[in-house]
Motif scaffolding. Sequence first.
Motif, mmCIF file in Angstrom:
data_model
loop_
_atom_site.group_PDB
_atom_site.id
_atom_site.type_symbol
_atom_site.label_atom_id
_atom_site.label_comp_id
_atom_site.label_asym_id
_atom_site.label_seq_id
_atom_site.Cartn_x
_atom_site.Cartn_y
_atom_site.Cartn_z
ATOM 1 N N PHE A 106 0.885 -1.107 -0.062
ATOM 2 C CA PHE A 106 -0.263 0.058 -0.371
ATOM 3 C C PHE A 106 0.600 1.536 0.257
ATOM 4 O O PHE A 106 0.674 2.312 0.364
ATOM 5 C CB PHE A 106 -1.307 -0.160 1.414
ATOM 6 C CG PHE A 106 -1.987 -1.099 1.781
ATOM 7 C CD1 PHE A 106 -2.945 -1.577 0.696
ATOM 8 C CD2 PHE A 106 -1.477 -2.060 2.173
ATOM 9 C CE1 PHE A 106 -3.923 -2.656 0.378
ATOM 10 C CE2 PHE A 106 -2.067 -3.155 2.134
ATOM 11 C CZ PHE A 106 -3.012 -3.581 1.953
ATOM 12 N N GLY A 107 2.182 1.107 -0.178
ATOM 13 C CA GLY A 107 2.867 2.017 0.162
ATOM 14 C C GLY A 107 4.158 2.536 1.633
ATOM 15 O O GLY A 107 3.727 1.510 2.156
ATOM 16 N N GLU A 108 3.981 3.602 1.615
ATOM 17 C CA GLU A 108 4.520 3.779 3.007
ATOM 18 C C GLU A 108 3.647 4.272 4.110
ATOM 19 O O GLU A 108 2.794 4.641 4.099
ATOM 20 C CB GLU A 108 6.183 5.129 2.637
ATOM 21 C CG GLU A 108 6.221 4.701 4.723
ATOM 22 C CD GLU A 108 7.305 6.155 4.263
ATOM 23 O OE1 GLU A 108 8.106 5.966 4.135
ATOM 24 O OE2 GLU A 108 6.753 7.456 4.481
ATOM 25 N N VAL A 109 3.309 3.161 5.076
ATOM 26 C CA VAL A 109 2.423 3.534 5.801
ATOM 27 C C VAL A 109 2.588 3.735 7.185
ATOM 28 O O VAL A 109 3.573 2.815 7.783
ATOM 29 C CB VAL A 109 1.313 1.799 6.352
ATOM 30 C CG1 VAL A 109 0.755 2.498 6.802
ATOM 31 C CG2 VAL A 109 0.572 1.153 5.112
ATOM 32 N N GLU A 110 2.088 4.506 7.864
ATOM 33 C CA GLU A 110 2.202 4.900 9.451
ATOM 34 C C GLU A 110 1.587 4.750 10.279
ATOM 35 O O GLU A 110 -0.046 4.735 9.852
ATOM 36 C CB GLU A 110 2.740 6.227 9.175
ATOM 37 C CG GLU A 110 3.017 7.603 10.334
ATOM 38 C CD GLU A 110 3.392 8.496 9.864
ATOM 39 O OE1 GLU A 110 4.518 8.860 10.492
ATOM 40 O OE2 GLU A 110 2.174 10.143 10.588
ATOM 41 N N TYR A 111 1.824 4.205 11.546
ATOM 42 C CA TYR A 111 0.800 3.975 12.389
ATOM 43 C C TYR A 111 1.662 3.718 13.667
ATOM 44 O O TYR A 111 2.445 4.172 13.861
ATOM 45 C CB TYR A 111 1.151 2.466 11.917
ATOM 46 C CG TYR A 111 2.146 1.508 12.023
ATOM 47 C CD1 TYR A 111 1.943 0.876 13.272
ATOM 48 C CD2 TYR A 111 2.778 1.241 11.658
ATOM 49 C CE1 TYR A 111 2.721 -0.294 13.582
ATOM 50 C CE2 TYR A 111 4.127 0.631 11.500
ATOM 51 C CZ TYR A 111 4.787 0.054 12.801
ATOM 52 O OH TYR A 111 5.693 -0.953 13.048
ATOM 53 N N ASP A 112 0.871 4.023 14.784
ATOM 54 C CA ASP A 112 0.576 3.602 16.067
ATOM 55 C C ASP A 112 0.887 2.473 16.322
ATOM 56 O O ASP A 112 -0.287 1.962 16.383
ATOM 57 C CB ASP A 112 -0.736 4.546 16.377
ATOM 58 C CG ASP A 112 -0.385 4.660 18.188
ATOM 59 O OD1 ASP A 112 0.276 4.241 18.926
ATOM 60 O OD2 ASP A 112 -1.426 6.035 18.549
ATOM 61 N N PRO A 113 1.623 2.461 17.037
ATOM 62 C CA PRO A 113 1.679 0.637 17.423
ATOM 63 C C PRO A 113 1.238 0.071 18.639
ATOM 64 O O PRO A 113 0.887 -1.009 18.753
ATOM 65 C CB PRO A 113 3.487 0.727 19.075
ATOM 66 C CG PRO A 113 4.609 2.006 17.733
ATOM 67 C CD PRO A 113 2.823 3.098 17.191
ATOM 68 N N SER A 114 0.392 1.320 19.318
ATOM 69 C CA SER A 114 -0.960 1.016 20.370
ATOM 70 C C SER A 114 -1.910 0.470 19.614
ATOM 71 O O SER A 114 -3.010 -0.381 20.648
ATOM 72 C CB SER A 114 -1.494 2.159 21.008
ATOM 73 O OG SER A 114 -1.785 3.615 20.549
#
Length: 141
Positions: free
Chosen positions: A8-16
Amino acid sequence: MKTINTRFGEVEYDPSHVIHFPEGLIGLDQLKHFLVMPNQKQGPLFWIQSVDDPAFAFVVTDPTNFFPDYAVLPDAEERRKLEIDENGTCFVLAIVTVSQNKEITLNLSGPILYAPETKKGLQVVLEDPRYDIRTPLPKVE
């Protein structure tokens, strides 16, 4: 925030917000951490993306969208693994497969149980002959 490179490309996410599968998925026990990817289209399907190996992502759905009588309740051992009690919320998801001839099937014999309060997931195996790993969608009449 963390970042992974996926299909999906670069994915930014919150580890929580990561869903933890303590036992991994069947046949992929090394994959223990997943993200729910936002659905780009309206509809009952969405992706879960592996954080451990960004090459792995699966389409899943709530099987009751297609099989209203399908019901799976976690037993005591499954609730223990999900860290929920008898009253804890548990969603059931099915992995979706699309064959080369475009037939859509659901894995109803190996559903995923997901407890949102604990962010824990567990794939289970049902011993029910009505369900198969490639259960075709019901025919629309």
